[in-house]
Design a protein around this motif. Structure first.
Motif, PDB file in Angstrom:
ATOM      1  N   GLY A  32       0.785  -1.234   0.000  1.00 32.89           N
ATOM      2  CA  GLY A  32       0.000   0.000   0.000  1.00 32.89           C
ATOM      3  C   GLY A  32       0.812   1.276   0.000  1.00 32.89           C
ATOM      4  O   GLY A  32       0.311   2.332   0.349  1.00 32.89           O
ATOM      5  N   GLY A  33       2.071   1.222  -0.391  1.00 29.91           N
ATOM      6  CA  GLY A  33       2.869   2.441  -0.427  1.00 29.91           C
ATOM      7  C   GLY A  33       3.236   2.941   0.954  1.00 29.91           C
ATOM      8  O   GLY A  33       3.502   4.104   1.154  1.00 29.91           O
ATOM      9  N   SER A  34       3.245   2.064   1.921  1.00 31.50           N
ATOM     10  CA  SER A  34       3.529   2.428   3.305  1.00 31.50           C
ATOM     11  C   SER A  34       4.854   3.167   3.413  1.00 31.50           C
ATOM     12  O   SER A  34       5.829   2.832   2.744  1.00 31.50           O
ATOM     13  CB  SER A  34       3.562   1.169   4.163  1.00 31.50           C
ATOM     14  N   LYS A  35       4.893   4.159   4.286  1.00 27.35           N
ATOM     15  CA  LYS A  35       6.110   4.919   4.504  1.00 27.35           C
ATOM     16  C   LYS A  35       6.934   4.331   5.647  1.00 27.35           C
ATOM     17  O   LYS A  35       7.704   5.009   6.296  1.00 27.35           O
ATOM     18  CB  LYS A  35       5.775   6.373   4.794  1.00 27.35           C
ATOM     19  N   GLN A  36       6.754   3.058   5.906  1.00 27.20           N
ATOM     20  CA  GLN A  36       7.501   2.392   6.960  1.00 27.20           C
ATOM     21  C   GLN A  36       8.974   2.318   6.586  1.00 27.20           C
ATOM     22  O   GLN A  36       9.333   2.236   5.420  1.00 27.20           O
ATOM     23  CB  GLN A  36       6.974   0.980   7.182  1.00 27.20           C
ATOM     24  N   ILE A  37       9.806   2.332   7.626  1.00 26.61           N
ATOM     25  CA  ILE A  37      11.232   2.184   7.365  1.00 26.61           C
ATOM     26  C   ILE A  37      11.580   0.702   7.382  1.00 26.61           C
ATOM     27  O   ILE A  37      10.889  -0.114   7.955  1.00 26.61           O
ATOM     28  CB  ILE A  37      12.073   2.946   8.412  1.00 26.61           C
ATOM     29  N   ASN A  38      12.672   0.371   6.719  1.00 26.78           N
ATOM     30  CA  ASN A  38      13.151  -1.021   6.737  1.00 26.78           C
ATOM     31  C   ASN A  38      13.897  -1.268   8.036  1.00 26.78           C
ATOM     32  O   ASN A  38      14.773  -0.498   8.429  1.00 26.78           O
ATOM     33  CB  ASN A  38      14.103  -1.268   5.566  1.00 26.78           C
ATOM     34  N   LEU A  39      13.526  -2.310   8.710  1.00 30.72           N
ATOM     35  CA  LEU A  39      14.206  -2.689   9.946  1.00 30.72           C
ATOM     36  C   LEU A  39      15.293  -3.696   9.620  1.00 30.72           C
ATOM     37  O   LEU A  39      15.055  -4.658   8.896  1.00 30.72           O
ATOM     38  CB  LEU A  39      13.216  -3.290  10.956  1.00 30.72           C
ATOM     39  N   GLN A  40      16.455  -3.478  10.170  1.00 28.81           N
ATOM     40  CA  GLN A  40      17.559  -4.398   9.983  1.00 28.81           C
ATOM     41  C   GLN A  40      17.540  -5.368  11.151  1.00 28.81           C
ATOM     42  O   GLN A  40      18.058  -5.076  12.226  1.00 28.81           O
ATOM     43  CB  GLN A  40      18.895  -3.638   9.912  1.00 28.81           C
ATOM     44  N   LEU A  41      16.918  -6.508  10.977  1.00 26.96           N
ATOM     45  CA  LEU A  41      16.810  -7.504  12.026  1.00 26.96           C
ATOM     46  C   LEU A  41      17.867  -8.578  11.827  1.00 26.96           C
ATOM     47  O   LEU A  41      18.154  -8.967  10.692  1.00 26.96           O
ATOM     48  CB  LEU A  41      15.412  -8.125  12.023  1.00 26.96           C
ATOM     49  N   PRO A  42      18.402  -9.076  12.944  1.00 24.77           N
ATOM     50  CA  PRO A  42      19.406 -10.150  12.799  1.00 24.77           C
ATOM     51  C   PRO A  42      18.737 -11.423  12.278  1.00 24.77           C
ATOM     52  O   PRO A  42      17.595 -11.728  12.618  1.00 24.77           O
ATOM     53  CB  PRO A  42      19.926 -10.358  14.228  1.00 24.77           C
ATOM     54  N   GLN A  43      19.437 -12.121  11.441  1.00 20.74           N
ATOM     55  CA  GLN A  43      18.945 -13.352  10.853  1.00 20.74           C
ATOM     56  C   GLN A  43      19.368 -14.537  11.714  1.00 20.74           C
ATOM     57  O   GLN A  43      20.547 -14.664  12.072  1.00 20.74           O
ATOM     58  CB  GLN A  43      19.490 -13.551   9.429  1.00 20.74           C
ATOM     59  N   ASN A  44      18.431 -15.397  12.086  1.00 23.85           N
ATOM     60  CA  ASN A  44      18.754 -16.620  12.831  1.00 23.85           C
ATOM     61  C   ASN A  44      19.102 -17.709  11.830  1.00 23.85           C
ATOM     62  O   ASN A  44      18.288 -18.098  11.013  1.00 23.85           O
ATOM     63  CB  ASN A  44      17.566 -17.070  13.684  1.00 23.85           C
ATOM     64  N   THR A  45      20.316 -18.172  11.884  1.00 27.97           N
ATOM     65  CA  THR A  45      20.730 -19.239  10.964  1.00 27.97           C
ATOM     66  C   THR A  45      21.199 -20.453  11.680  1.00 27.97           C
ATOM     67  O   THR A  45      21.482 -20.551  12.796  1.00 27.97           O
ATOM     68  CB  THR A  45      21.859 -18.763  10.033  1.00 27.97           C
TER      69      THR A  45
END
Length: 98
Positions: A85-98
């Motif tokens: 929907g064209g959200s103005k949310q920012i991208n969160l840099q979340l740690p990846q569980n590997t």
């Protein structure tokens, strides 16, 4: 103005809905969406009626419109790629569980 009358006025002007939308720099879909409501907004009704009357009187409404400098309307709700929907949310840099 009813949508049917709106189309009749466009016909008097020798225009299709797409041609009308192109002249006023709007999306044809934004114009045809008014069909489901059965009426068009007053500003579109006035423009169509004036174009129809000008054409019947032998006046060139296209030359008048071409003298006016204006930008196309920005689409509402345009989605940004990858964002719902064209959200103005920012991208969160979340740690990846590997």
């Amino acid at each position: 103005m009813t949508y049917d009358e709106f189309r009749r006025q466009l016909g008097k002007a020798g225009l299709t809905v797409k041609g009308f939308a192109d002249l006023i720099k709007q999306s044809p879909n934004s114009i045809t969406n008014h069909a489901k409501h059965g009426e068009v907004p007053p500003h579109l009704a006035i423009i169509a009626a004036l174009m129809g009357d000008m054409a019947e009187s032998g006046m060139d409404f296209r030359a008048t419109l071409n003298r006016i400098q204006f930008d196309a309307s920005k689409p509402r709700g345009g989605a940004t790629k990858g964002r719902f929907g064209g959200s103005k949310q920012i991208n969160l840099q979340l740690p990846q569980n590997t």
